[in-house]
Scaffold this active site. Structure first.
Site, PDB file in Angstrom:
ATOM      1  N   PRO A  10     114.915  -8.215  -3.263  1.00 52.69           N
ATOM      2  CA  PRO A  10     114.492  -6.647  -2.885  1.00 52.69           C
ATOM      3  C   PRO A  10     115.101  -6.366  -1.731  1.00 52.69           C
ATOM      4  O   PRO A  10     115.357  -7.411  -0.635  1.00 52.69           O
ATOM      5  CB  PRO A  10     112.890  -7.156  -2.757  1.00 52.69           C
ATOM      6  N   ASN A  11     115.306  -4.972  -1.690  1.00 50.93           N
ATOM      7  CA  ASN A  11     116.040  -4.152  -0.596  1.00 50.93           C
ATOM      8  C   ASN A  11     117.608  -4.674  -0.215  1.00 50.93           C
ATOM      9  O   ASN A  11     117.946  -4.218   0.430  1.00 50.93           O
ATOM     10  CB  ASN A  11     115.316  -4.663   0.877  1.00 50.93           C
ATOM     11  N   ARG A  18     120.695  -0.408   5.459  1.00 46.83           N
ATOM     12  CA  ARG A  18     119.602  -1.096   5.833  1.00 46.83           C
ATOM     13  C   ARG A  18     119.713  -2.072   7.276  1.00 46.83           C
ATOM     14  O   ARG A  18     120.656  -2.888   7.110  1.00 46.83           O
ATOM     15  CB  ARG A  18     118.971  -2.020   4.725  1.00 46.83           C
ATOM     16  N   TYR A  23     122.348  -6.812   9.081  1.00 42.89           N
ATOM     17  CA  TYR A  23     122.899  -7.196   7.824  1.00 42.89           C
ATOM     18  C   TYR A  23     124.384  -6.632   7.613  1.00 42.89           C
ATOM     19  O   TYR A  23     124.886  -7.124   6.510  1.00 42.89           O
ATOM     20  CB  TYR A  23     122.010  -6.665   6.582  1.00 42.89           C
ATOM     21  N   ASN A  74     119.480 -15.027  -3.222  1.00 45.03           N
ATOM     22  CA  ASN A  74     119.094 -14.543  -1.919  1.00 45.03           C
ATOM     23  C   ASN A  74     117.825 -13.787  -2.429  1.00 45.03           C
ATOM     24  O   ASN A  74     117.760 -12.830  -2.689  1.00 45.03           O
ATOM     25  CB  ASN A  74     120.172 -13.542  -1.392  1.00 45.03           C
ATOM     26  N   ALA A  77     112.763 -10.985   1.140  1.00 48.91           N
ATOM     27  CA  ALA A  77     111.404 -11.291   1.597  1.00 48.91           C
ATOM     28  C   ALA A  77     110.743 -12.176   0.644  1.00 48.91           C
ATOM     29  O   ALA A  77     109.635 -12.774   0.980  1.00 48.91           O
ATOM     30  CB  ALA A  77     110.666  -9.970   1.888  1.00 48.91           C
ATOM     31  N   GLU A  98     119.971 -21.459  -2.236  1.00 52.72           N
ATOM     32  CA  GLU A  98     119.475 -20.084  -1.555  1.00 52.72           C
ATOM     33  C   GLU A  98     120.436 -19.771  -0.522  1.00 52.72           C
ATOM     34  O   GLU A  98     120.996 -20.730   0.305  1.00 52.72           O
ATOM     35  CB  GLU A  98     118.007 -20.699  -1.183  1.00 52.72           C
ATOM     36  N   HIS A 100     121.068 -16.739   2.742  1.00 50.58           N
ATOM     37  CA  HIS A 100     120.504 -15.716   3.388  1.00 50.58           C
ATOM     38  C   HIS A 100     121.640 -15.132   4.379  1.00 50.58           C
ATOM     39  O   HIS A 100     122.417 -15.812   4.874  1.00 50.58           O
ATOM     40  CB  HIS A 100     119.162 -15.792   4.427  1.00 50.58           C
ATOM     41  N   ARG A 107     114.845 -15.563  13.683  1.00 40.81           N
ATOM     42  CA  ARG A 107     114.250 -14.394  13.703  1.00 40.81           C
ATOM     43  C   ARG A 107     112.750 -14.583  13.692  1.00 40.81           C
ATOM     44  O   ARG A 107     112.193 -15.551  14.425  1.00 40.81           O
ATOM     45  CB  ARG A 107     114.783 -13.694  12.301  1.00 40.81           C
TER      46      ARG A 107
HETATM   47  C1  DQA Z   1     117.310 -11.936   3.883  1.00 40.12           C
HETATM   48  C2  DQA Z   1     116.188 -12.600   5.247  1.00 40.12           C
HETATM   49  C3  DQA Z   1     115.091 -12.095   4.578  1.00 40.12           C
HETATM   50  O1  DQA Z   1     113.817 -12.523   5.703  1.00 40.12           O
HETATM   51  C4  DQA Z   1     114.671 -10.717   4.339  1.00 40.12           C
HETATM   52  O2  DQA Z   1     113.628 -10.324   3.975  1.00 40.12           O
HETATM   53  C5  DQA Z   1     115.845 -10.076   3.575  1.00 40.12           C
HETATM   54  C6  DQA Z   1     117.178 -10.601   3.769  1.00 40.12           C
HETATM   55  C7  DQA Z   1     118.627 -12.229   4.580  1.00 40.12           C
HETATM   56  O3  DQA Z   1     119.588 -12.105   3.508  1.00 40.12           O
HETATM   57  O4  DQA Z   1     119.072 -12.428   5.693  1.00 40.12           O
HETATM   58  O5  DQA Z   1     115.569  -9.049   2.820  1.00 40.12           O
HETATM   59  O6  DQA Z   1     117.249 -12.840   2.823  1.00 40.12           O
END
Ligand code: DQA
Length: 145
Positions: A10-11, A18, A23, A74, A77, A98, A100, A107
């Site tokens: 998501p996102n 964003r 990011y 990835n 959240a 995984e 990020h 954070r």
């Molecule tokens: C993320 C870190 C997560 O906490 C966040 O909700 C994201 C992006 C990252 O790639 O740093 O959506 O996974």
């Protein structure tokens, strides 16, 4: 030829717009092009998918057990609270890494918890888009399977 599925949760379709201070300014399309090109150079077919939906990600994880040699995910959240995605990863035999973009351990407290990392081979966090490339390299070097 090895084939790897890269899943973004998501996102992550909002990359570039964003929170660019966290990011970066590059888009999801930029990321997908970079990892696909990097894979090709190493004889790895990289397929990229993104969804904002938990169930869709779960279906793709299940599907990958038959159709791919490994997953780079990835989970966005969902990392921090989705036991359903954790169980989906645990339900397959193919290796999962995984990733990020940001360093989640530097954070907010809620981001320092990953419910999914324990069922993955490991976690790469804080190296920007480079983290996906590092994960591809891991598979390229013949590990993980
Ligand atoms: C993320 C870190 C997560 O906490 C966040 O909700 C994201 C992006 C990252 O790639 O740093 O959506 O996974």
């Amino acid at each position: 030829m090895m084939n790897i599925l890269i899943l973004n949760g998501p996102n992550l379709n909002r990359l570039g717009k964003r929170e660019p201070e966290i990011y970066g300014k590059e888009t999801l399309k930029d990321l997908e092009e970079q990892v696909t090109t990097y894979g090709k150079k190493r004889n790895i077919t990289v397929e990229t998918r993104q969804s904002n939906l938990e169930g869709t990600l779960i279906d793709w994880i299940h599907e990958a057990d038959e159709s791919f040699d490994g997953i780079i995910i990835n989970p966005g959240a969902f990392t921090h609270y989705s036991y359903a995605i954790r169980d989906a990863i645990a339900s397959i035999t193919k290796p999962v890494i995984e990733v990020h973009i940001s360093n989640v351990h530097a954070r907010e407290e809620f981001r320092q918890v990953s419910v999914t990392a324990a069922v993955c081979l490991g976690q790469i966090s804080g190296f920007g888009f480079e983290g996906y490339v590092m994960a591809i390299d891991y598979f390229h070097r013949g590990n993980g399977s």
